[in-house]
Design a protein around this motif. Structure first.
Motif, PDB file in Angstrom:
ATOM      1  N   ARG A  62      12.850  -8.828   0.569  1.00  0.00           N
ATOM      2  CA  ARG A  62      11.744  -9.594   1.156  1.00  0.00           C
ATOM      3  C   ARG A  62      10.887  -8.751   2.089  1.00  0.00           C
ATOM      4  NH1 ARG A  62      15.563 -14.380   1.343  1.00  0.00           N
ATOM      5  NH2 ARG A  62      14.999 -15.449  -0.577  1.00  0.00           N
ATOM      6  N   ASP A  63      11.450  -7.664   2.596  1.00  0.00           N
ATOM      7  CA  ASP A  63      10.716  -6.792   3.514  1.00  0.00           C
ATOM      8  C   ASP A  63      10.091  -5.589   2.822  1.00  0.00           C
ATOM      9  OD1 ASP A  63      11.349  -8.403   5.700  1.00  0.00           O
ATOM     10  OD2 ASP A  63      13.245  -7.357   6.039  1.00  0.00           O
ATOM     11  N   VAL A  64      10.092  -5.591   1.511  1.00  0.00           N
ATOM     12  CA  VAL A  64       9.526  -4.468   0.768  1.00  0.00           C
ATOM     13  C   VAL A  64       8.017  -4.420   0.987  1.00  0.00           C
ATOM     14  CG1 VAL A  64       9.038  -3.631  -1.570  1.00  0.00           C
ATOM     15  CG2 VAL A  64      11.318  -4.445  -0.992  1.00  0.00           C
ATOM     16  N   CYS A  65       7.504  -3.212   1.172  1.00  0.00           N
ATOM     17  CA  CYS A  65       6.072  -3.006   1.336  1.00  0.00           C
ATOM     18  C   CYS A  65       5.511  -2.456   0.036  1.00  0.00           C
ATOM     19  CB  CYS A  65       5.826  -2.028   2.476  1.00  0.00           C
ATOM     20  SG  CYS A  65       4.080  -1.650   2.706  1.00  0.00           S
ATOM     21  N   VAL A  66       4.578  -3.192  -0.550  1.00  0.00           N
ATOM     22  CA  VAL A  66       3.969  -2.785  -1.812  1.00  0.00           C
ATOM     23  C   VAL A  66       2.510  -2.445  -1.563  1.00  0.00           C
ATOM     24  CG1 VAL A  66       3.406  -3.511  -4.157  1.00  0.00           C
ATOM     25  CG2 VAL A  66       5.530  -4.286  -3.097  1.00  0.00           C
ATOM     26  N   GLU A  67       2.097  -1.309  -2.071  1.00  0.00           N
ATOM     27  CA  GLU A  67       0.722  -0.858  -1.932  1.00  0.00           C
ATOM     28  C   GLU A  67       0.146  -0.638  -3.323  1.00  0.00           C
ATOM     29  OE1 GLU A  67      -1.141   3.240  -0.423  1.00  0.00           O
ATOM     30  OE2 GLU A  67       0.223   2.303   0.996  1.00  0.00           O
ATOM     31  N   GLY A  68      -1.057  -1.060  -3.558  1.00  0.00           N
ATOM     32  CA  GLY A  68      -1.670  -0.854  -4.875  1.00  0.00           C
ATOM     33  C   GLY A  68      -2.235  -2.172  -5.375  1.00  0.00           C
ATOM     34  N   PRO A  69      -2.601  -2.324  -6.556  1.00  0.00           N
ATOM     35  CA  PRO A  69      -2.447  -1.386  -7.668  1.00  0.00           C
ATOM     36  C   PRO A  69      -3.519  -0.307  -7.646  1.00  0.00           C
ATOM     37  CG  PRO A  69      -3.562  -3.332  -8.456  1.00  0.00           C
ATOM     38  CD  PRO A  69      -3.235  -3.574  -6.997  1.00  0.00           C
ATOM     39  N   TYR A  70      -3.222   0.772  -8.320  1.00  0.00           N
ATOM     40  CA  TYR A  70      -4.154   1.872  -8.486  1.00  0.00           C
ATOM     41  C   TYR A  70      -4.488   1.993  -9.959  1.00  0.00           C
ATOM     42  CZ  TYR A  70      -2.621   2.958  -3.794  1.00  0.00           C
ATOM     43  OH  TYR A  70      -2.324   2.880  -2.462  1.00  0.00           O
ATOM     44  N   GLY A  71      -5.733   2.122 -10.263  1.00  0.00           N
ATOM     45  CA  GLY A  71      -6.146   2.216 -11.667  1.00  0.00           C
ATOM     46  C   GLY A  71      -6.265   0.841 -12.287  1.00  0.00           C
ATOM     47  N   ALA A  72      -6.803   0.826 -13.493  1.00  0.00           N
ATOM     48  CA  ALA A  72      -6.967  -0.442 -14.197  1.00  0.00           C
ATOM     49  C   ALA A  72      -6.825  -0.204 -15.690  1.00  0.00           C
ATOM     50  CB  ALA A  72      -8.349  -1.035 -13.905  1.00  0.00           C
ATOM     51  N   THR A  73      -6.350  -1.225 -16.364  1.00  0.00           N
ATOM     52  CA  THR A  73      -6.253  -1.171 -17.813  1.00  0.00           C
ATOM     53  C   THR A  73      -7.490  -1.828 -18.386  1.00  0.00           C
ATOM     54  OG1 THR A  73      -3.866  -1.361 -17.653  1.00  0.00           O
ATOM     55  CG2 THR A  73      -4.842  -1.839 -19.779  1.00  0.00           C
ATOM     56  N   SER A  74      -8.082  -1.187 -19.339  1.00  0.00           N
ATOM     57  CA  SER A  74      -9.252  -1.766 -19.989  1.00  0.00           C
ATOM     58  C   SER A  74      -8.839  -3.011 -20.748  1.00  0.00           C
ATOM     59  CB  SER A  74      -9.853  -0.753 -20.968  1.00  0.00           C
ATOM     60  OG  SER A  74     -10.832  -1.377 -21.763  1.00  0.00           O
TER      61      SER A  74
END
Length: 172
Positions: A62-74
């Motif tokens: 529950r304390d996980v830090c998520v950063e992103g997303p980076y990039g994109a799918t067409s």
């Protein structure tokens, strides 16, 4: 991703393996072994140990830090999409493969689930009607394949029922 119970300072890249339209998000992380018995556990080894030893592993995350997303799918695909992956590199391909499968199922009304091209999670498809999807995956073991067996089986079953869409899986 940063997991404070493992390390407050270390950040590690990851790929979401679930489809954008799935109600539940999943991430697959391969545990990397230490180079020798004398070395400390790798970050992924520490993460595995913490999760296996925890009475309630979900509460630790529950304390996980998520950063992103980076990039994109067409979202623009032609009639035939070919996805190629090796090992744990299947995670982004699985996400796209599953999204194309859900899109095909919804378009032929084989699913009764609430799904649309623009799902509540921001589906990636723009209405292109892909007729054939080929997944080529080289995996080291059956254990890796087993992680995604449900989607692979579902795709093969769907291809048998559908006259308009083909999902082909090649495993090596």
């Amino acid at each position: 991703i940063t997991v404070p119970t493992v390390s407050v300072l270390q950040r590690h890249p990851f790929t979401v393996s679930s489809a954008p339209s799935d109600a539940v998000r999943s991430v697959h992380i391969k545990v990397m072994e230490s180079r020798s018995m004398m070395e400390e556990l790798t970050w992924t080894g520490q993460l595995e140990k913490v999760l296996l030893e925890a009475a309630d592993p979900v509460s630790l995350l529950r304390d996980v830090c998520v950063e992103g997303p980076y990039g994109a799918t067409s979202g623009k695909f032609g009639d035939h999409v070919v996805l190629i992956a090796g090992g744990i590199g299947i995670t982004p391909m699985h996400s796209l493969f599953r999204e194309l499968l859900l899109h095909a199922q919804a378009s032929t009304r084989l699913l009764d689930a609430e799904y649309s091209k623009e799902s509540q999670y921001g589906g990636i498809l723009d209405g292109e009607d892909t007729k054939k999807v080929s997944l080529v995956w080289s995996a080291k073991s059956y254990t890796e394949i087993d992680l995604f067996a449900e989607t692979l089986f579902e795709a093969v079953q769907y291809s048998k029922k559908s006259g308009s869409h083909t999902f082909q899986v090649s495993l090596f």
